[in-house]
Design an enzyme around this catalytic site. Structure first.
Site, PDB file in Angstrom:
ATOM      1  N   LYS A 205      28.492  10.746-110.256  1.00 60.61           N
ATOM      2  CA  LYS A 205      29.721  11.448-110.685  1.00 60.61           C
ATOM      3  C   LYS A 205      30.273  12.200-109.475  1.00 60.61           C
ATOM      4  O   LYS A 205      29.761  13.245-109.098  1.00 60.61           O
ATOM      5  CB  LYS A 205      29.355  12.420-111.809  1.00 60.61           C
ATOM      6  CG  LYS A 205      30.476  12.743-112.774  1.00 60.61           C
ATOM      7  CD  LYS A 205      31.737  13.337-112.197  1.00 60.61           C
ATOM      8  CE  LYS A 205      31.689  14.846-112.119  1.00 60.61           C
ATOM      9  NZ  LYS A 205      32.923  15.426-111.547  1.00 60.61           N
ATOM     10  N   GLU A 279      20.623  21.014-104.903  1.00 59.56           N
ATOM     11  CA  GLU A 279      20.999  21.477-103.564  1.00 59.56           C
ATOM     12  C   GLU A 279      22.237  22.349-103.763  1.00 59.56           C
ATOM     13  O   GLU A 279      23.313  21.839-104.067  1.00 59.56           O
ATOM     14  CB  GLU A 279      21.266  20.265-102.663  1.00 59.56           C
ATOM     15  CG  GLU A 279      21.090  20.582-101.205  1.00 59.56           C
ATOM     16  CD  GLU A 279      22.382  21.035-100.594  1.00 59.56           C
ATOM     17  OE1 GLU A 279      22.627  22.265-100.614  1.00 59.56           O
ATOM     18  OE2 GLU A 279      23.135  20.188-100.107  1.00 59.56           O
ATOM     19  N   CYS A 313      27.611  23.912 -97.320  1.00 59.66           N
ATOM     20  CA  CYS A 313      26.634  24.765 -98.009  1.00 59.66           C
ATOM     21  C   CYS A 313      25.738  25.507 -97.015  1.00 59.66           C
ATOM     22  O   CYS A 313      25.330  26.631 -97.261  1.00 59.66           O
ATOM     23  CB  CYS A 313      25.795  23.952 -98.976  1.00 59.66           C
ATOM     24  SG  CYS A 313      25.146  22.453 -98.245  1.00 59.66           S
ATOM     25  N   GLU A 410      28.976  33.434-101.233  1.00 60.64           N
ATOM     26  CA  GLU A 410      29.385  32.220-100.522  1.00 60.64           C
ATOM     27  C   GLU A 410      30.904  32.099-100.607  1.00 60.64           C
ATOM     28  O   GLU A 410      31.467  31.995-101.696  1.00 60.64           O
ATOM     29  CB  GLU A 410      28.720  30.993-101.172  1.00 60.64           C
ATOM     30  CG  GLU A 410      28.978  29.719-100.413  1.00 60.64           C
ATOM     31  CD  GLU A 410      28.268  28.504-101.003  1.00 60.64           C
ATOM     32  OE1 GLU A 410      28.343  28.303-102.226  1.00 60.64           O
ATOM     33  OE2 GLU A 410      27.647  27.754-100.235  1.00 60.64           O
TER      34      GLU A 410
END
Ligand code: NDP
Length: 499
Positions: A205, A279, A313, A410
């Site tokens: 996906k 992750e 990331c 983040e």
């Protein structure tokens, strides 16, 4: 705040074709031809080896973030489509792929790798159009690394019994894989290549804002003659991802994305017996000591946070610089940022492309405004942003304290928060003062200090005198709020085997 006020705040980032002023010379525009890609007006789901519409007939647009113009309409998978894709993957697993000798699986993986190389320009242009990243990065990083992942795992396919997992390690079954928008093709390769090498079949996906290269990868699989159902691609919204990870026919879930969604997935999978790797996000420290070569460290800082617009990331979003060299390092950093070129992602001179979506741009603005409101000092080089599209100038915050949101959350954009330290112990304490644990960087000429820090930094990856280096043979992943499990290398392979 609209894009106009960002531009005003920062004055003028150089656009393609503008004179740098100080240097007195200019880059001529060097656009990569968009014509190497033939965009269809509509894209279907890829299920059981064929492209076709969603059961509901629903479509969603994918836009070029550099212009806000629609690129294509893409089929939106619902539960029924996910169900069909999982059934196709199950049939291919039981009937063909899990029975096929590793030597034969390897042939398909090598073919896919070579086709990725042959069609690399097409992939790079499509990735830059759909994602907004500079062509230099999609051409030189994303596409070659994606091919490298298929080559690497092709090599493993017939050697699994020698990988240290026992004499005949078995695959898990059907893998449900959900990926984000920051490295759409590369994340697809990270997920699909090890799964197929180990004998699993996949339902992938892609992210809603970047579905196109995953569909081109599906086309490449068709071209490579991959048996129907071995790879299925169900484009759609987050709900399609949720339907996939909670589908009872899925044996293994692999997710890359936000910590928030990662936690939801962990809850959905808990107690089902499905294998899971996550992750997730990060807030990495890039630590510069007073003995580091300044020019190299500055390049590493720039690469750490401005590569891929900071949509990474493992981005080095917190710079920890030793107090005695802070002024010198920041001075060089500002000089370097002043000559970065922001603009057309398809121009080969571009360093900083477009932000992937309006939603992400709003998030970057909100957190940057919070940084200012909390008392940090904001700086961007003189910089004019294009009138259309989603743009944010490279931004550096100094005077940041550990409690500021920009030091904790983040941002996932081209925004660097600078903190200082005096001793190695203080650097370690500040670097580890985050709920995340994905990556870190260390800049020093002392090998002993690198080893001392690497033992103490709570991060899955520690780069020394470099940053954002990836290799298919090297395991990547984090712990705590950055998730668990590894991708790449022997460890990543193990995540797709029943060991
Ligand atoms: P998400 O985590 O929402 O998206 C990642 C993938 O998960 C996408 O394919 C998404 O689909 C899908 N998804 C969304 N909801 C669910 C669900 N409930 N179950 C299963 N799959 C789901 O990231 P966003 O794109 O929303 O970005 C939000 C923030 O996450 C960013 O600002 C950034 O801070 C962080 N992020 C971190 C990444 C990383 O690698 N660490 C990567 C991407 C984002 P869809 O695209 O359709 O929503």
């Amino acid at each position: 705040m609209d894009s106009g006020s960002d531009a005003e705040r920062t004055g003028t980032v150089l656009m393609q074709g503008q004179v740098t002023g100080q240097a007195g010379w200019d880059y001529a525009p060097a656009p990569e031809a968009a014509s190497s890609v033939t965009l269809a007006s509509e894209y279907g789901l890829f299920i059981n080896g064929e492209f076709g519409p969603a059961a509901s007939g629903r479509l969603f647009p994918t836009v070029n973030p550099a212009t806000e113009e629609p690129l294509a309409q893409v089929a939106e998978a619902g539960e029924e489509d996910v169900d069909r894709a999982v059934a196709a993957a199950r049939a291919a697993y039981a009937g063909v792929w899990s029975r096929m000798p590793g030597t034969e699986r390897a042939v398909y993986l090598y073919r896919i790798a070579r086709l990725l190389q042959e069609r690399s320009r097409e992939f790079a242009v499509l990735e830059s159009l759909d994602n907004g990243k500079p062509i230099r990065e999609s051409r030189d990083v994303d596409v070659p690394l994606a091919a490298a992942h298929f080559f690497y795992h092709a090599g493993w396919a017939d050697k699994l019994e020698h990988a240290g997992f026992g004499p005949s390690p078995r695959p898990l079954g059907v893998a449900g894989q959900v990926i984000p928008w920051n490295f759409p093709l590369l994340m697809a390769a990270w997920k699909v290549a090890p799964a197929l090498a180990a004998g699993n079949t996949c339902v992938l996906k892609p992210a809603e804002t970047t579905p196109l290269t995953a569909l081109l990868l599906a086309e490449v699989c068709q071209q490579a003659g991959l048996p129907p159902g071995v790879l299925n691609v169900t484009t759609g919204a987050g709900s399609a991802g949720a339907a996939l990870v909670s589908h009872p026919g899925v044996d293994k879930v692999a997710f890359t994305g936000s910590t928030e969604v990662g936690k939801e997935i962990q809850r959905a999978v808990a107690g089902t017996g499905k294998r899971l790797t996550l992750e997730l996000g990060g807030k990495a420290a890039n630590i510069v000591f007073d003995d580091a070569p300044v020019e190299a460290a500055v390049e590493g800082i720039v690469n750490g946070i401005f590569f891929n617009q900071g949509h990474v990331c493992c981005a080095g979003s917190r710079l920890l610089v030793q107090e005695s060299v802070a002024d010198a390092v920041l001075g060089r950093l500002r000089d370097r940022l002043a000559v970065l070129r922001l603009g057309d992602p398809l121009d080969k001179n571009t360093d900083i492309g477009a932000i992937n979506s309006r939603q992400q741009l709003d998030k970057i603005r909100e957190l940057s405004d919070a940084g200012e409101a909390e008392g940090a000092e904001r700086w961007s080089p003189p910089c004019r942003l294009p009138d259309r599209g989603f743009w944010f100038p490279p931004t550096v915050f100094t005077g940041v304290s550990q409690s500021h949101r920009i030091a904790r959350e983040e941002i996932f954009g081209p925004v660097l928060s600078v903190l200082t330290f005096r001793t190695p112990a203080e650097a370690v304490a500040k670097a580890n003062n985050t709920p995340y644990g994905l990556s870190a960087g260390v800049w020093t000429e002392k090998g002993s200090r690198i080893l001392w820090l690497a033992q103490r930094l709570r991060a899955g990856v520690v780069w020394a005198n470099t940053y954002n280096r990836f290799d298919p043979a090297s395991p990547f992943g984090g712990y705590r709020e950055s998730g668990f499990g590894r991708e790449g290398g022997r460890h990543g392979l193990g995540a797709y085997l029943d060991v």
